[in-house]
Design a protein around this motif. Structure first.
Motif, PDB file in Angstrom:
ATOM      1  N   UNK A  92       0.843  -1.184   0.000  1.00 35.32           N
ATOM      2  CA  UNK A  92       0.000   0.000   0.000  1.00 35.32           C
ATOM      3  C   UNK A  92       0.890   1.250   0.000  1.00 35.32           C
ATOM      4  N   UNK A  93       0.414   2.310  -0.607  1.00 33.05           N
ATOM      5  CA  UNK A  93       1.168   3.564  -0.605  1.00 33.05           C
ATOM      6  C   UNK A  93       0.775   4.387   0.624  1.00 33.05           C
ATOM      7  N   UNK A  94       1.230   3.900   1.766  1.00 26.81           N
ATOM      8  CA  UNK A  94       0.915   4.530   3.039  1.00 26.81           C
ATOM      9  C   UNK A  94       1.399   5.979   3.094  1.00 26.81           C
ATOM     10  N   UNK A  95       0.672   6.858   3.764  1.00 22.87           N
ATOM     11  CA  UNK A  95       1.262   8.137   4.179  1.00 22.87           C
ATOM     12  C   UNK A  95       2.298   7.865   5.265  1.00 22.87           C
ATOM     13  N   UNK A  96       3.199   8.810   5.489  1.00 17.08           N
ATOM     14  CA  UNK A  96       4.329   8.585   6.396  1.00 17.08           C
ATOM     15  C   UNK A  96       3.900   8.197   7.801  1.00 17.08           C
ATOM     16  N   UNK A  97       2.866   8.845   8.336  1.00 20.83           N
ATOM     17  CA  UNK A  97       2.465   8.538   9.712  1.00 20.83           C
ATOM     18  C   UNK A  97       1.964   7.110   9.848  1.00 20.83           C
ATOM     19  N   UNK A  98       1.252   6.619   8.840  1.00 20.84           N
ATOM     20  CA  UNK A  98       0.757   5.243   8.899  1.00 20.84           C
ATOM     21  C   UNK A  98       1.871   4.244   8.670  1.00 20.84           C
ATOM     22  N   UNK A  99       2.800   4.556   7.810  1.00 22.93           N
ATOM     23  CA  UNK A  99       3.945   3.680   7.594  1.00 22.93           C
ATOM     24  C   UNK A  99       4.691   3.469   8.907  1.00 22.93           C
ATOM     25  N   UNK A 100       4.873   4.541   9.650  1.00 24.16           N
ATOM     26  CA  UNK A 100       5.582   4.454  10.926  1.00 24.16           C
ATOM     27  C   UNK A 100       4.792   3.620  11.932  1.00 24.16           C
ATOM     28  N   UNK A 101       3.489   3.820  11.998  1.00 21.77           N
ATOM     29  CA  UNK A 101       2.664   3.018  12.900  1.00 21.77           C
ATOM     30  C   UNK A 101       2.682   1.541  12.510  1.00 21.77           C
ATOM     31  N   UNK A 102       2.618   1.266  11.218  1.00 12.05           N
ATOM     32  CA  UNK A 102       2.588  -0.121  10.741  1.00 12.05           C
ATOM     33  C   UNK A 102       3.848  -0.879  11.142  1.00 12.05           C
ATOM     34  N   UNK A 103       4.961  -0.188  11.195  1.00 12.53           N
ATOM     35  CA  UNK A 103       6.231  -0.836  11.524  1.00 12.53           C
ATOM     36  C   UNK A 103       6.272  -1.356  12.953  1.00 12.53           C
ATOM     37  N   UNK A 104       5.377  -0.871  13.800  1.00 14.03           N
ATOM     38  CA  UNK A 104       5.382  -1.268  15.212  1.00 14.03           C
ATOM     39  C   UNK A 104       4.365  -2.360  15.530  1.00 14.03           C
TER      40      UNK A 104
END
Length: 219
Positions: A92-104
């Motif tokens: 998915x082409x996540x926005x930056x804030x969601x990409x960071x949340x997804x990593x956790x």
């Protein structure tokens, strides 16, 4: 109205007069087109589909429980498959804030179906609604009713709770087996996992609505 009567009427509304394979295509399309949303009240094999239809949106679990119920009314045998995946490994082409949340986030388990069509167990995945294709979601825009669809997630290899060997797919012979896996997985979550997942779910839902609004503006 009894649930049995309700689902029979729903099938009449969605596929009345259609023959094989158009009948299962019609059912698939109607479920796929319900907007995807992570909904905590839709994990039960019966109440989940009812809540999905009441709320007009839902996640992979309730969507595929509903698909299984209606396919079986069409005479199509169904199994359910839980697929482990990591939110940060999706395309998915996540926005930056969601990409960071997804990593956790810890491992989650996607639900899809295997339907016995002809002599083959066919992968059927109705998870993502069409507007989400604009952000890289693997949307199944056109299904022929006979072939495998795209799987809704990129799977990962894990050792499931209380098991000894790693797997990329868990097959459930009936929908009733899925909630127990859900409970086992959540028992392994820490309070921090729950907090991060709650934040991710909320932000993810807002992002999906933004994608849909953007698509409507472009039409």
């Amino acid at each position: 109205m009894l649930e049995t009567d309700f689902f029979d009427k729903l099938l009449d509304d969605w596929a009345d007069g259609l023959l094989y394979p158009e009948s299962q295509i019609a059912v698939f399309n109607r479920i796929r087109d319900l907007p995807y949303a992570i909904m905590p009240d839709q994990t039960d094999p019966l109440r989940g589909p009812l809540n999905l239809l009441k709320e007009g949106r839902g996640d992979c679990t309730s969507k595929h429980f509903l698909l299984g119920i209606l396919f079986e009314r069409l005479g199509i045998s169904v199994k359910y498959m839980s697929v482990p995946f990591l939110w940060d490994q999706q395309e998915f082409r996540y926005p930056d804030n969601l990409r960071e949340l997804a990593e956790s986030l810890p491992v989650s388990y996607h639900l899809a179906c295997r339907a016995l069509i002809g002599e083959r167990w066919v992968l059927v995945d109705a998870t993502w609604d069409i507007p989400l294709a604009a952000a890289g979601f693997p949307v199944n825009k056109e299904w022929d009713g006979l072939s495998d669809t795209l799987l809704g997630v990129v799977p990962t290899l894990v050792i499931p709770p209380e098991e000894e060997e790693s797997v990329s797919e868990i097959v459930h012979e009936s929908a009733d087996e899925r909630p127990e896996l859900h409970r086992k997985v959540r028992r392994q979550y820490t309070p921090e996992d729950f907090a991060r997942r709650k934040e991710f779910d909320e932000e993810f839902g807002l992002w999906l609505d933004e994608i849909r609004r953007g698509n409507r503006r472009e039409e």
